[in-house]
Write a protein that holds these residues in place. Structure first.
Motif, PDB file in Angstrom:
ATOM      1  N   ILE A  19       0.745  -1.271   0.027  1.00  0.00           N
ATOM      2  CA  ILE A  19      -0.047  -0.060   0.012  1.00  0.00           C
ATOM      3  C   ILE A  19       1.011   1.196   0.068  1.00  0.00           C
ATOM      4  O   ILE A  19       0.671   2.328  -0.852  1.00  0.00           O
ATOM      5  CB  ILE A  19      -0.986  -0.070   1.359  1.00  0.00           C
ATOM      6  CG1 ILE A  19      -2.101  -1.201   1.119  1.00  0.00           C
ATOM      7  CG2 ILE A  19      -1.539   1.329   1.364  1.00  0.00           C
ATOM      8  CD1 ILE A  19      -2.413  -1.488   2.353  1.00  0.00           C
ATOM      9  N   LEU A  40      -1.757   6.855   6.590  1.00  0.00           N
ATOM     10  CA  LEU A  40      -2.729   5.917   5.664  1.00  0.00           C
ATOM     11  C   LEU A  40      -3.985   6.759   5.722  1.00  0.00           C
ATOM     12  O   LEU A  40      -4.364   7.080   6.735  1.00  0.00           O
ATOM     13  CB  LEU A  40      -2.703   4.724   6.370  1.00  0.00           C
ATOM     14  CG  LEU A  40      -1.442   3.557   6.371  1.00  0.00           C
ATOM     15  CD1 LEU A  40      -1.983   2.329   7.164  1.00  0.00           C
ATOM     16  CD2 LEU A  40      -1.204   3.407   5.095  1.00  0.00           C
ATOM     17  N   ASP A  41      -4.435   7.028   4.591  1.00  0.00           N
ATOM     18  CA  ASP A  41      -5.981   7.557   4.581  1.00  0.00           C
ATOM     19  C   ASP A  41      -6.738   6.417   4.646  1.00  0.00           C
ATOM     20  O   ASP A  41      -6.654   5.213   4.809  1.00  0.00           O
ATOM     21  CB  ASP A  41      -5.915   8.389   3.186  1.00  0.00           C
ATOM     22  CG  ASP A  41      -5.966   7.667   1.998  1.00  0.00           C
ATOM     23  OD1 ASP A  41      -6.026   6.253   1.951  1.00  0.00           O
ATOM     24  OD2 ASP A  41      -5.898   8.241   0.965  1.00  0.00           O
ATOM     25  N   SER A  42      -8.392   6.561   4.590  1.00  0.00           N
ATOM     26  CA  SER A  42      -9.304   5.737   4.934  1.00  0.00           C
ATOM     27  C   SER A  42      -9.351   4.742   3.800  1.00  0.00           C
ATOM     28  O   SER A  42      -9.736   3.469   3.987  1.00  0.00           O
ATOM     29  CB  SER A  42     -10.551   6.412   5.214  1.00  0.00           C
ATOM     30  OG  SER A  42     -10.963   7.246   3.959  1.00  0.00           O
ATOM     31  N   MET A  43      -8.985   5.103   2.512  1.00  0.00           N
ATOM     32  CA  MET A  43      -8.781   4.277   1.591  1.00  0.00           C
ATOM     33  C   MET A  43      -7.804   3.215   1.569  1.00  0.00           C
ATOM     34  O   MET A  43      -7.760   1.920   1.602  1.00  0.00           O
ATOM     35  CB  MET A  43      -8.718   5.090   0.006  1.00  0.00           C
ATOM     36  CG  MET A  43      -8.874   4.121  -1.037  1.00  0.00           C
ATOM     37  SD  MET A  43     -10.615   3.574  -1.345  1.00  0.00           S
ATOM     38  CE  MET A  43     -11.381   5.084  -1.888  1.00  0.00           C
ATOM     39  N   ASP A  44      -6.524   3.752   1.976  1.00  0.00           N
ATOM     40  CA  ASP A  44      -5.383   2.861   2.536  1.00  0.00           C
ATOM     41  C   ASP A  44      -5.883   1.920   3.661  1.00  0.00           C
ATOM     42  O   ASP A  44      -5.470   0.665   3.493  1.00  0.00           O
ATOM     43  CB  ASP A  44      -4.268   3.634   2.807  1.00  0.00           C
ATOM     44  CG  ASP A  44      -3.446   4.611   1.880  1.00  0.00           C
ATOM     45  OD1 ASP A  44      -3.701   4.324   0.603  1.00  0.00           O
ATOM     46  OD2 ASP A  44      -3.357   5.724   2.200  1.00  0.00           O
ATOM     47  N   LEU A  46      -8.633   0.726   4.461  1.00  0.00           N
ATOM     48  CA  LEU A  46      -9.575  -0.236   3.946  1.00  0.00           C
ATOM     49  C   LEU A  46      -8.810  -1.317   3.202  1.00  0.00           C
ATOM     50  O   LEU A  46      -9.087  -2.312   3.111  1.00  0.00           O
ATOM     51  CB  LEU A  46     -10.747   0.326   2.882  1.00  0.00           C
ATOM     52  CG  LEU A  46     -12.011  -0.170   2.656  1.00  0.00           C
ATOM     53  CD1 LEU A  46     -12.904  -0.492   4.131  1.00  0.00           C
ATOM     54  CD2 LEU A  46     -12.906   0.527   1.855  1.00  0.00           C
ATOM     55  N   ASN A  47      -7.892  -0.912   2.423  1.00  0.00           N
ATOM     56  CA  ASN A  47      -6.995  -1.751   1.671  1.00  0.00           C
ATOM     57  C   ASN A  47      -6.371  -2.473   2.580  1.00  0.00           C
ATOM     58  O   ASN A  47      -5.987  -3.773   2.239  1.00  0.00           O
ATOM     59  CB  ASN A  47      -6.168  -1.187   0.447  1.00  0.00           C
ATOM     60  CG  ASN A  47      -6.778  -0.540  -0.753  1.00  0.00           C
ATOM     61  OD1 ASN A  47      -7.807  -1.299  -1.152  1.00  0.00           O
ATOM     62  ND2 ASN A  47      -6.753   0.708  -1.191  1.00  0.00           N
ATOM     63  N   LEU A  49      -7.165  -3.576   5.697  1.00  0.00           N
ATOM     64  CA  LEU A  49      -7.840  -4.789   6.008  1.00  0.00           C
ATOM     65  C   LEU A  49      -8.190  -5.682   4.997  1.00  0.00           C
ATOM     66  O   LEU A  49      -8.384  -6.886   5.246  1.00  0.00           O
ATOM     67  CB  LEU A  49      -9.163  -3.907   6.568  1.00  0.00           C
ATOM     68  CG  LEU A  49      -8.849  -2.927   7.707  1.00  0.00           C
ATOM     69  CD1 LEU A  49     -10.351  -2.338   8.115  1.00  0.00           C
ATOM     70  CD2 LEU A  49      -8.430  -3.424   8.980  1.00  0.00           C
ATOM     71  N   LEU A  50      -8.482  -5.172   3.839  1.00  0.00           N
ATOM     72  CA  LEU A  50      -8.825  -5.983   2.890  1.00  0.00           C
ATOM     73  C   LEU A  50      -7.596  -7.310   2.672  1.00  0.00           C
ATOM     74  O   LEU A  50      -7.905  -8.267   2.387  1.00  0.00           O
ATOM     75  CB  LEU A  50      -9.036  -5.242   1.415  1.00  0.00           C
ATOM     76  CG  LEU A  50      -9.648  -6.115   0.315  1.00  0.00           C
ATOM     77  CD1 LEU A  50     -10.852  -6.583   0.530  1.00  0.00           C
ATOM     78  CD2 LEU A  50      -9.617  -4.977  -0.704  1.00  0.00           C
TER      79      LEU A  50
END
Lengths: 83, 382
Positions: A19, A40-44, A46-47, A49-50
């Motif tokens: 990431i 880490l932003d919220s998209m990072d 989420l990625n 956790l994914l």
């Protein structure tokens, strides 16, 4: 089979590196908040956790996000979920 | 004959380096097809063609850096037959010679430039020292490749500086802000995401982007471009999303046709857009077509952000951090998740009154999140 602590840490570092390639994982303090140490932003997030979900086949409900603050939390959470 | 020119992929781009052709002469191409990859100072961009046709000739070769507007290739229109023109096209030679000042001629000689072919800006079109210097500058920037990460960094910084300087020079900004309760939005999202796998969960920013798109349907004077002294509104909402790049700098590619899409679809597209922006593989339409930009610096913990409009756009919406604060609801003190939304807008196109209506509409839309989940919501607030 419950993965040992170091396996989880290494896998987690791999996900973080994918990431945020510029981070130095050696510099991460396992007991300090992760998102304060690396950008880490919220998209990072989420990625991230994914990535955990894919790697360990664990489901991480949104309600549990608050429990995952530092690396130690993440490792404990994953081990607990798999156990 | 169609002339396929290098498009401007944002106001901060004035040249591009062709990296690769995905087509060759004789290939049939369809509108929207990616035909080439061009490196801008910000990223490698997949360039799409905007007409159907058959590739006739590729005029620019991989590795060449050319200014925006350069014809990259010629194409035959559907039905057009390639006439077997064998006579070589004679390029027009420069016949009209401008006066060249002695100092300009001397400097041109030093720099190895032919001053007689330059466009003069002096009296009666004479070529001045400044013309020679600027030609030399362009020549240098055209050959300098952004091959190292450091060079790209510095190019990106220059590109951002140029666009933002132009914005501050040309656009009379005005700024408004509004504190918005995100209680309903947060509760709706929590419930929505509760039983969904990670892959399907929606982030608050998606609700915010959708709300902006719906509000723009009611107040279209914030979506479009200011060009040649007038405003050109755009009916489709292609929302530019400011994405910071890990190596520094930012890009603001568009999420296309936001108001027509479901939240689920927008989330998928946003995830993909962020990923591709950071990997440096954006499409030309995403770079050239946003009619408004949305920036969310709340992620980084700031309360509010007053943006610099990205020309030729006329507005920028900023979202700050969602944070629990004391708030009075029905004369009672509550702890409520609040967020500051801001609008930076162009006074040549709109006034503060309309800006206020826009933010009020945005605020009201975020109070009824379930309505944002419809694909065809009308821009009316309850």
């Amino acid at each position: 089979m419950k993965p040992d602590r170091q396996t989880v840490i290494n896998a987690t570092f791999d996900i973080l590196r994918s990431i945020a390639p510029e981070i130095k994982v050696d510099a991460i303090d396992l007991s300090k908040k992760l998102r304060q140490q690396i950008d880490l932003d919220s998209m990072d997030w989420l990625n991230f956790l994914l990535g955990l979900h894919k790697r360990f086949s664990v489901d991480i409900p949104e309600a549990d996000y608050g429990r995952l603050l530092c690396m130690n939390d993440v490792v404990n959470y994953i081990q607990e979920k798999i156990a | 004959m169609i002339q396929f020119e290098l498009p401007s992929l944002g106001s901060d781009m004035d040249q591009g380096k062709l990296l690769v052709w995905h087509v060759k002469p004789g290939d049939q191409v369809k509108r929207g097809q990616v035909v080439a990859v061009v490196d801008t100072s910000k990223a490698a961009v997949d360039v799409e063609i905007w007409q159907d046709g058959v590739v006739a000739e590729l005029l620019v070769q991989p590795g060449e850096t050319v200014p925006v507007g350069t014809v990259l290739a010629t194409l035959l229109e559907p039905g057009e037959i390639q006439t077997p023109v064998e006579t070589p096209i004679i390029k027009p030679t420069v016949t009209k010679r401008h006066a060249v000042s002695p100092s300009a001629r001397k400097r041109a000689h030093e720099l190895g430039i032919n001053p007689d072919v330059l466009n003069g800006t002096g009296a009666q079109g004479s070529v001045t020292l400044a013309d020679v210097e600027s030609a030399a500058h362009i020549a240098v920037s055209l050959v300098a490749p952004a091959d190292t990460a450091q060079a790209r960094q510095s190019d990106m910084r220059k590109a951002i500086a140029a666009a933002m300087s132009r914005s501050k020079r040309e656009i009379p900004h005005y700024y408004l802000s509004e504190t918005i309760s995100m209680a309903a939005a947060r509760a709706w999202l929590q419930q929505h995401n509760e039983n969904l796998p990670i892959t399907a969960r929606i982030l608050p920013i998606v609700l915010q982007i959708k709300a902006v798109a719906i509000a723009l349907q009611k107040l279209p004077q914030f979506n479009g471009y200011y060009r040649e002294g007038e405003f050109h509104p755009v009916s489709v909402v292609n929302a530019g999303v400011a994405i910071s790049l890990r190596s520094g700098g930012l890009v603001a590619p568009a999420l296309m046709d936001v108001s027509a899409k479901s939240l689920e679809q927008l989330m998928v597209e946003l995830t993909d857009l962020v990923k591709r922006a950071r990997a440096g593989s954006l499409r030309s339409s995403e770079m050239s077509e946003p009619g408004i930009t949305i920036t969310n610096l709340g992620e980084m913990g700031v309360e509010s952000v007053f943006g610099v409009i990205y020309p030729p756009q006329v507005a920028l919406v900023g979202f700050g951090r969602i944070t629990e604060r004391p708030w009075i609801v029905n004369k009672e003190l509550h702890s409520v998740p609040l967020m500051t939304a801001t609008l930076a807008a162009d006074h040549r196109v709109s006034d503060g009154h309309q800006g206020a209506l826009f933010l009020a509409e945005l605020r009201d839309l975020l109070q009824i999140p379930e309505r944002l989940s419809d694909t065809q919501v009308k821009g009316e607030s309850a």
